[in-house]
Design an enzyme around this catalytic site. Structure first.
Site, PDB file in Angstrom:
ATOM      1  N   GLU A 134     -15.508   3.446   9.636  1.00 44.25           N
ATOM      2  CA  GLU A 134     -16.100   4.522  10.433  1.00 44.25           C
ATOM      3  C   GLU A 134     -15.944   5.882   9.769  1.00 44.25           C
ATOM      4  O   GLU A 134     -14.971   6.136   9.062  1.00 44.25           O
ATOM      5  CB  GLU A 134     -15.410   4.604  11.801  1.00 44.25           C
ATOM      6  N   TYR A 151     -10.363 -10.719  10.925  1.00 43.26           N
ATOM      7  CA  TYR A 151     -10.521 -11.408   9.647  1.00 43.26           C
ATOM      8  C   TYR A 151     -10.666 -12.894   9.915  1.00 43.26           C
ATOM      9  O   TYR A 151      -9.868 -13.495  10.643  1.00 43.26           O
ATOM     10  CB  TYR A 151      -9.314 -11.139   8.741  1.00 43.26           C
ATOM     11  N   TYR A 180     -10.436   7.613  19.836  1.00 44.12           N
ATOM     12  CA  TYR A 180     -11.481   7.028  18.988  1.00 44.12           C
ATOM     13  C   TYR A 180     -11.501   5.502  19.011  1.00 44.12           C
ATOM     14  O   TYR A 180     -12.183   4.881  18.210  1.00 44.12           O
ATOM     15  CB  TYR A 180     -11.389   7.614  17.574  1.00 44.12           C
ATOM     16  N   HIS A 183      -1.247   0.076   5.810  1.00 43.36           N
ATOM     17  CA  HIS A 183      -1.873   1.057   6.697  1.00 43.36           C
ATOM     18  C   HIS A 183      -1.018   2.304   6.914  1.00 43.36           C
ATOM     19  O   HIS A 183      -0.605   2.623   8.020  1.00 43.36           O
ATOM     20  CB  HIS A 183      -2.219   0.406   8.037  1.00 43.36           C
ATOM     21  N   GLN A 202       0.811  -1.218   0.000  1.00 46.40           N
ATOM     22  CA  GLN A 202       0.000   0.000   0.000  1.00 46.40           C
ATOM     23  C   GLN A 202       0.843   1.266   0.000  1.00 46.40           C
ATOM     24  O   GLN A 202       0.301   2.368   0.034  1.00 46.40           O
ATOM     25  CB  GLN A 202      -0.921  -0.006   1.222  1.00 46.40           C
TER      26      GLN A 202
END
Length: 376
Positions: free
Chosen positions: A248, A269, A258, A155, A86
């Site tokens: 979210e 998963y 949060y 991420h 990513q």
């Protein structure tokens, strides 16, 4: 099918603060116009004067695209990138005073310096000046590097928002394997940070005087935020990927937690509970969540009347998983309707932006990615 919007609004008003309004199909007549093709995994989109576009490609290229779709060559001057998984070249924005200073901000996955004995990578934010003729970047300056660097290709987060005061918000992922660090204040993993446009923590950050906390932190307990926008309410809005379920939308407030990975509406998963459940005192609830996950990326508020007055104020979110565009209708600061558009597009939507012309633009994530304009 199409669900009655009044019924959705009534249900939302009588429900809990968390709002799991199910998405519904739309009968709205929308389509897309192809502006440019042949982009390799485009990730971030910004707008230049004269109808030109500035687009990042994740493998490490920054291009200017003309209004007629012609693509310029990759711009010279990018720093060294950690390309893989990513990671690579990710978001880009222009400075609010771009017409005068030609400054841009971009974020990317930054490799550690082998000369200093480092390893791994992390999200970094840099500024640069776009050279005359838009052929290269000049005065490239790294403003922020996420700590610590981690051996991961996952991420990175990496959405940038400039607030009206000029300060910058940057979303940071928790790098997947380091999810517990999202709760720690001695690192930047799973955080939103607030930075001065010249680098360093912005004045007035909530943890600046807390011992052991990094001064750049604005909020924490985030997973992998890949959408961010400045809302018409004068607040930062973000969305973040959940695990299996539990994507979210949040409005990060200064010094608030949060919840990830202590509370979540998702699961591991393959199944299995994460953390303590969906709520815990001292941890914030999302404004909205999705189960199952839509894999959100890109986020923009519509402030124009290009699509009619009824759509003005809507929040648009791209879906990588379901290859569609979500239009969220807001009322009283809450989501009362979630309808999806372009269900037959068949392309992963990576970025969503409103252009200076009032139209919504999309980037599709593929080896032959496209820049699209949402038509009506």
């Amino acid at each position: 099918m199409q669900t009655n919007g009044a019924a959705l609004a009534q249900g939302a008003a009588s429900g809990p603060s968390v709002n799991p309004v199910p998405p519904v199909a739309t009968r709205s007549q929308v389509s897309v116009q192809v502006v440019a093709s042949g982009l390799r995994h485009p990730w971030g989109l910004a707008f230049l004067p004269g109808g030109h576009f500035l687009i990042t490609e994740r493998p490490g290229r920054l291009r200017v695209v003309a209004p007629d779709g012609r693509m310029g060559p990759p711009l010279a001057g990018l720093p060294r990138l950690a390309v893989g998984g990513q990671g690579g070249l990710l978001d880009v924005i222009t400075d609010a005073d771009f017409a005068r200073n030609r400054r841009i901000f971009f974020c990317y996955s930054e490799p550690a310096s082998p000369e200093r004995g480092g390893s791994g990578n992390s999200t970094a934010l840099a500024s640069a000046t776009l050279a005359p003729g838009a052929t290269a970047l000049q005065e490239v300056t790294v403003l922020f590097s996420q700590r610590p660097k981690v051996a991961s290709q996952l991420h990175f987060g990496c959405r940038i928002v400039q607030a009206p005061d000029g300060n910058l918000f940057l979303t940071l992922g928790e790098r997947y394997g380091r999810k517990d660090d999202a709760q720690g204040l001695d690192n930047h993993l799973g955080k939103v940070v607030r930075l001065a446009p010249t680098g360093g923590a912005a004045p007035g950050n909530p943890l600046a005087d807390r011992a052991g906390a990094l001064p750049e932190i604005w909020s924490w307990g985030h997973r992998n935020p890949q959408g961010a926008a400045w809302g018409p309410d004068g607040r930062l809005w973000i969305h973040e990927h959940g695990a299996q379920g539990g994507d979210e939308i949040n409005r990060p407030e200064p010094g608030r937690n949060y919840g990830w990975p202590v509370i979540t509406y998702g699961e591991n998963y393959g199944g299995g509970k994460i953390g303590v459940g969906t709520a815990k005192p001292g941890m914030e609830q999302p404004l909205h969540y999705w189960v199952p996950s839509i894999a959100p990326s890109g986020m923009a508020f519509l402030t124009s009347d290009r699509y009619g007055a009824d759509w003005r104020g809507s929040l648009f979110v791209g879906s990588l998983k379901f290859t569609r565009l979500h239009r969220l209708e807001l009322r009283g600061g809450r989501v009362v309707r979630d309808e999806y558009l372009l269900d037959s597009l068949g392309a992963r939507i990576r970025d969503v932006r409103q252009g200076p012309d009032g139209w919504i633009y999309l980037l599709t994530d593929s080896p032959n990615g496209q820049l699209l304009r949402l038509a009506h």
